[in-house]
Scaffold this motif. Structure first.
Motif, PDB file in Angstrom:
ATOM      1  N   ASP A 295      -2.295  -2.726   5.122  1.00 30.48           N
ATOM      2  CA  ASP A 295      -3.633  -2.194   4.898  1.00 30.48           C
ATOM      3  C   ASP A 295      -4.395  -2.127   6.219  1.00 30.48           C
ATOM      4  O   ASP A 295      -3.850  -2.428   7.297  1.00 30.48           O
ATOM      5  CB  ASP A 295      -4.381  -2.987   3.822  1.00 30.48           C
ATOM      6  CG  ASP A 295      -4.664  -4.442   4.198  1.00 30.48           C
ATOM      7  OD1 ASP A 295      -4.694  -4.773   5.401  1.00 30.48           O
ATOM      8  OD2 ASP A 295      -4.871  -5.257   3.273  1.00 30.48           O
ATOM      9  N   ALA A 296      -5.650  -1.726   6.162  1.00 30.35           N
ATOM     10  CA  ALA A 296      -6.421  -1.480   7.380  1.00 30.35           C
ATOM     11  C   ALA A 296      -6.652  -2.743   8.200  1.00 30.35           C
ATOM     12  O   ALA A 296      -6.844  -2.678   9.413  1.00 30.35           O
ATOM     13  CB  ALA A 296      -7.752  -0.826   7.025  1.00 30.35           C
ATOM     14  N   LYS A 297      -6.649  -3.906   7.547  1.00 30.10           N
ATOM     15  CA  LYS A 297      -6.851  -5.162   8.274  1.00 30.10           C
ATOM     16  C   LYS A 297      -5.561  -5.740   8.826  1.00 30.10           C
ATOM     17  O   LYS A 297      -5.589  -6.657   9.635  1.00 30.10           O
ATOM     18  CB  LYS A 297      -7.520  -6.186   7.358  1.00 30.10           C
ATOM     19  CG  LYS A 297      -8.980  -5.874   7.047  1.00 30.10           C
ATOM     20  CD  LYS A 297      -9.613  -7.007   6.257  1.00 30.10           C
ATOM     21  CE  LYS A 297     -11.095  -6.744   6.022  1.00 30.10           C
ATOM     22  NZ  LYS A 297     -11.723  -7.865   5.264  1.00 30.10           N
ATOM     23  N   ILE A 346      -1.042   3.148   0.352  1.00 25.78           N
ATOM     24  CA  ILE A 346      -2.452   2.781   0.352  1.00 25.78           C
ATOM     25  C   ILE A 346      -3.286   4.038   0.537  1.00 25.78           C
ATOM     26  O   ILE A 346      -3.046   4.824   1.457  1.00 25.78           O
ATOM     27  CB  ILE A 346      -2.737   1.751   1.455  1.00 25.78           C
ATOM     28  CG1 ILE A 346      -1.897   0.488   1.200  1.00 25.78           C
ATOM     29  CG2 ILE A 346      -4.220   1.408   1.514  1.00 25.78           C
ATOM     30  CD1 ILE A 346      -1.993  -0.554   2.270  1.00 25.78           C
ATOM     31  N   ASP A 349      -9.305   4.916   0.074  1.00 24.60           N
ATOM     32  CA  ASP A 349     -10.279   3.886  -0.279  1.00 24.60           C
ATOM     33  C   ASP A 349      -9.742   2.475  -0.056  1.00 24.60           C
ATOM     34  O   ASP A 349     -10.446   1.497  -0.324  1.00 24.60           O
ATOM     35  CB  ASP A 349     -10.699   4.033  -1.749  1.00 24.60           C
ATOM     36  CG  ASP A 349     -11.443   5.330  -2.012  1.00 24.60           C
ATOM     37  OD1 ASP A 349     -12.170   5.784  -1.099  1.00 24.60           O
ATOM     38  OD2 ASP A 349     -11.285   5.888  -3.112  1.00 24.60           O
ATOM     39  N   GLY A 350      -8.504   2.387   0.403  1.00 17.43           N
ATOM     40  CA  GLY A 350      -7.886   1.082   0.593  1.00 17.43           C
ATOM     41  C   GLY A 350      -7.194   0.556  -0.639  1.00 17.43           C
ATOM     42  O   GLY A 350      -6.673  -0.569  -0.625  1.00 17.43           O
ATOM     43  N   SER A 351      -7.178   1.328  -1.725  1.00 15.61           N
ATOM     44  CA  SER A 351      -6.485   0.903  -2.941  1.00 15.61           C
ATOM     45  C   SER A 351      -4.979   1.070  -2.764  1.00 15.61           C
ATOM     46  O   SER A 351      -4.515   1.968  -2.054  1.00 15.61           O
ATOM     47  CB  SER A 351      -6.950   1.717  -4.151  1.00 15.61           C
ATOM     48  OG  SER A 351      -8.327   1.501  -4.393  1.00 15.61           O
ATOM     49  N   SER A 367      -8.510  -2.926  -2.898  1.00 15.78           N
ATOM     50  CA  SER A 367      -8.234  -3.495  -1.585  1.00 15.78           C
ATOM     51  C   SER A 367      -8.407  -5.011  -1.574  1.00 15.78           C
ATOM     52  O   SER A 367      -7.878  -5.692  -0.695  1.00 15.78           O
ATOM     53  CB  SER A 367      -9.162  -2.866  -0.540  1.00 15.78           C
ATOM     54  OG  SER A 367     -10.523  -3.096  -0.875  1.00 15.78           O
TER      55      SER A 367
END
Length: 651
Positions: A295-297, A346, A349-351, A367
């Motif tokens: 994910d983005a993190k 993913i 929206d991060g879902s 997320s």
């Protein structure tokens, strides 16, 4: 090779709302734009104090010059310095900056090539909660750990780069060595599967220790760590960095040299295949993992085939942070998950979207880890054994429906949830479909789909057929198939990845080949691997180099991609840069997935541990610092994070 246009009569129907001598380019993320600029201190930041000890070959390094550094997307800067006393002790008072990472470097006055490094901490911005030590040990082991973990953010001007990759990389160093004690990290000592990596890291630390005691041995280390045609390392940090970037460099002679030093044990008793540090990370219910997504993190999500110790379908997806700890309530149940096979993506929206292979459905999670799909999942589009999933530029969810349509086994279909809405499902059929397996989106919004010609179970349990066949179908953004590529090399093609130029690199399980296909669907090259590799999955890093996960011989193979500047002189697309049978390690089991994170680590999924009887694999394995970082989640083509703009990655 043959590329044939597909007939315009492609049907669509709507479902209901039922739910080697590797040499990397010396440019790094840090070198690209690092400048000595002071990161702004946190508002109201107070003075902080760091105490530490510097040792070399187990003895205090009196008189060492110790510098506390901060690295961020703006560059690297000095926060303070001190001189180690007779006990090797020092204290530095400093103002803590906002974000970025803190690290210590120590240079010996007596041994001019000896430079040691240790991570002190990191701020917010990554997937791991910020952490700053008040006491630190600086020795050879912390030097190896920090250099490997921060390899893709290190240059001659220091450590720098964008979040979250930089912070997550610093957190990873704690798994290799505890900077407070100067001893190996807990994953290396607490998991016997990591014993080979523990011995490799100790061997590297022993090599560094030569520069504290033996000038002749130190000079030999520097010579042996210099790649052919490359620059001579200036010091021990640069020497270790060179081995991260060139992991097949002089394994026999370096291991023989390391035997003359005895500071760190246990060490290797024979030459390694490579200098790769592979760390198995286990967490609850991470068993027989099939697919990985970041994910983005920088958290790593995984689908899991079975419950631990069984062949019963797993009801969980799992999430681990970059250090391997379960996060976001992992293991996460609900949402219709029943045996996640080989799909995970993913959205904008991060879902997270994960096919429920055993439930003939799609599952969706927020997320933060909350199931968003109904208890049985979404079955819209007549899903039967769904596999690969991808998200396009418009937010459409593409699903490789490996067995559907119902009543037509072997045909399969591709299902699209427009803008993520299952109630508007579009089911695409075509005569080229034959057990669709993986799906990826190119820069033009087209979906590429592999046709494996076998079911998931048949691929994993079949012998070696003489000609099973396979193909790759391209579908336009209008949901209409455009072309189909066939080639003798495509024998049960499974996972694949697209590079930054839009070329597809396709792993064929039974031919032992990676087929390179141009954006127009023609075959650009067939790159053969040893047949015992049985390649399953592919990832492309930020320099377009190609990483291949081997199910058969439990290995990771690295190929030169279309960017020859990222490869050794004379290498071209398809040249094998890893050992001939790939990077191998005791921690690595039979693999079905490989992915690259934003810190430059390659992660693989231990799907099986034994072939007979079929037994699930345990955990994910992180190959630390070996790859060029990519933006996560994929956007959809691999893009390298940049410090040159306010936003490191495309949105």
């Amino acid at each position: 090779m043959h590329v044939r246009p597909l007939p315009a009569r492609t049907g669509r129907r709507h479902g209901t709302a039922r739910a080697g001598a590797l040499r990397l380019a010396s440019a790094t993320v840090a070198a690209a734009c690092a400048a000595f600029a002071l990161p702004a201190p946190a508002p109201g930041a107070a003075q902080a104090s760091l105490q530490g000890t510097v040792t070399g070959a187990g003895k205090p390094l009196q008189g060492s010059q110790v510098t506390l550094m901060a690295g961020s997307r703006s560059g690297a800067t000095e926060l303070g310095r001190a001189t180690a006393d007779a006990h090797g002790s020092f204290r530095i008072t400093y103002t803590k900056p906002a974000g970025g990472v803190l690290y210590v470097e120590a240079a010996s006055r007596q041994a001019h090539r000896l430079r040691l490094r240790s991570v002190v901490g990191f701020g917010a911005g990554g997937a791991v909660h910020e952490r700053t030590a008040t006491k630190v040990t600086v020795n050879e082991l912390t030097t190896v750990a920090a250099t490997y973990a921060l390899a893709r953010f290190s240059g001659r001007r220091g450590v720098a780069g964008p979040a979250p990759g930089l912070q997550n990389a610093a957190a990873t160093s704690f798994n290799l060595a505890d900077p407070t004690t100067g001893k190996p990290g807990r994953p290396l000592t607490g998991d016997s599967a990591n014993s080979e990596t523990l011995a490799t890291q100790n061997t590297l630390a022993n090599l560094v220790s030569l520069c504290a005691t033996d000038n002749a041995g130190c000079d030999k280390l520097i010579r042996l760590a210099t790649p052919s045609g490359g620059s001579t390392p200036a010091d021990t940090v640069q020497a270790v960095l060179g081995l991260v970037q060139n992991p097949t460099q002089s394994p026999d002679r370096l291991q023989a040299l390391a035997r003359t030093a005895k500071t760190f044990t246990p060490a290797l008793t024979a030459a390694p295949r490579s200098w790769v540090l592979a760390v198995r990370l286990t967490a609850s219910q991470v068993y027989a993992p099939g697919r990985i997504a970041f994910d983005a993190k920088g958290n790593v999500w995984a689908s899991n085939n079975w419950k631990p110790g069984t062949r019963d379908a797993s009801p969980y997806v799992t999430v681990q942070d970059p250090t391997g700890r379960s996060v976001l309530g992992s293991p996460i149940s609900g949402g219709g998950m029943k045996g996640g096979a080989w799909g995970l993506a993913i959205d904008h929206d991060g879902s997270v979207w994960a096919p429920s292979y055993g439930g003939n459905a799609m599952s969706k999670y927020s997320s933060s880890g909350t199931p968003l799909s109904p208890s049985a999942g979404w079955k819209d589009g007549d899903l039967v054994k769904p596999q690969g999933v991808a998200v396009d530029q418009r937010g459409n969810i593409w699903i490789a429906n490996s067995h559907g349509l119902k009543g037509k086994p072997g045909a399969g279909s591709v299902v699209v949830y427009p803008h993520g809405d299952p109630s508007k499902a579009v089911t695409i059929t075509d005569k080229s479909f034959n057990h669709p397996f993986a799906v990826q989106i190119d820069g033009r919004g087209r979906a590429w789909v592999t046709n494996s010609h076998l079911s998931y179970q048949e691929v994993r349990e079949a012998g070696r057929p003489s000609d099973i066949g396979g193909s790759v179908t391209i579908i336009g953004p209008d949901f209409k198939p455009v072309s189909s590529t066939t080639d003798k090399s495509l024998q049960a093609p499974l996972g694949f990845a697209l590079d930054s130029k839009g070329n597809a690199w396709v792993a064929s399980f039974f031919s032992g080949a990676v087929t390179e296909i141009r954006p127009n669907g023609t075959v650009a090259g067939v790159h053969r691997l040893p047949k015992r590799v049985f390649p399953w999955s592919v990832a492309v890093d930020g320099q377009d180099r190609v990483w291949v996960a081997g199910f058969g011989n439990s290995s990771v193979t690295l190929l030169c991609g279309v960017n020859s500047a990222a490869c050794p002189s004379g290498a071209s697309a398809g040249t094998v840069l890893s050992p001939a049978d790939g990077f191998r390690n005791k921690a690595i089991q039979h693999l079905t997935a490989v992915q690259i994170d934003s810190s430059g680590n390659a992660w693989v999924a231990n799907n099986w541990s034994k072939l007979v009887p079929p037994t699930g694999g345990t955990g994910l394995v992180e190959l630390v610092g070996v790859a060029t970082p990519v933006c996560t989640p994929l956007t959809p083509l691999p893009a390298r994070p940049s410090s040159a703009t306010t936003t490191a990655c495309p949105k």
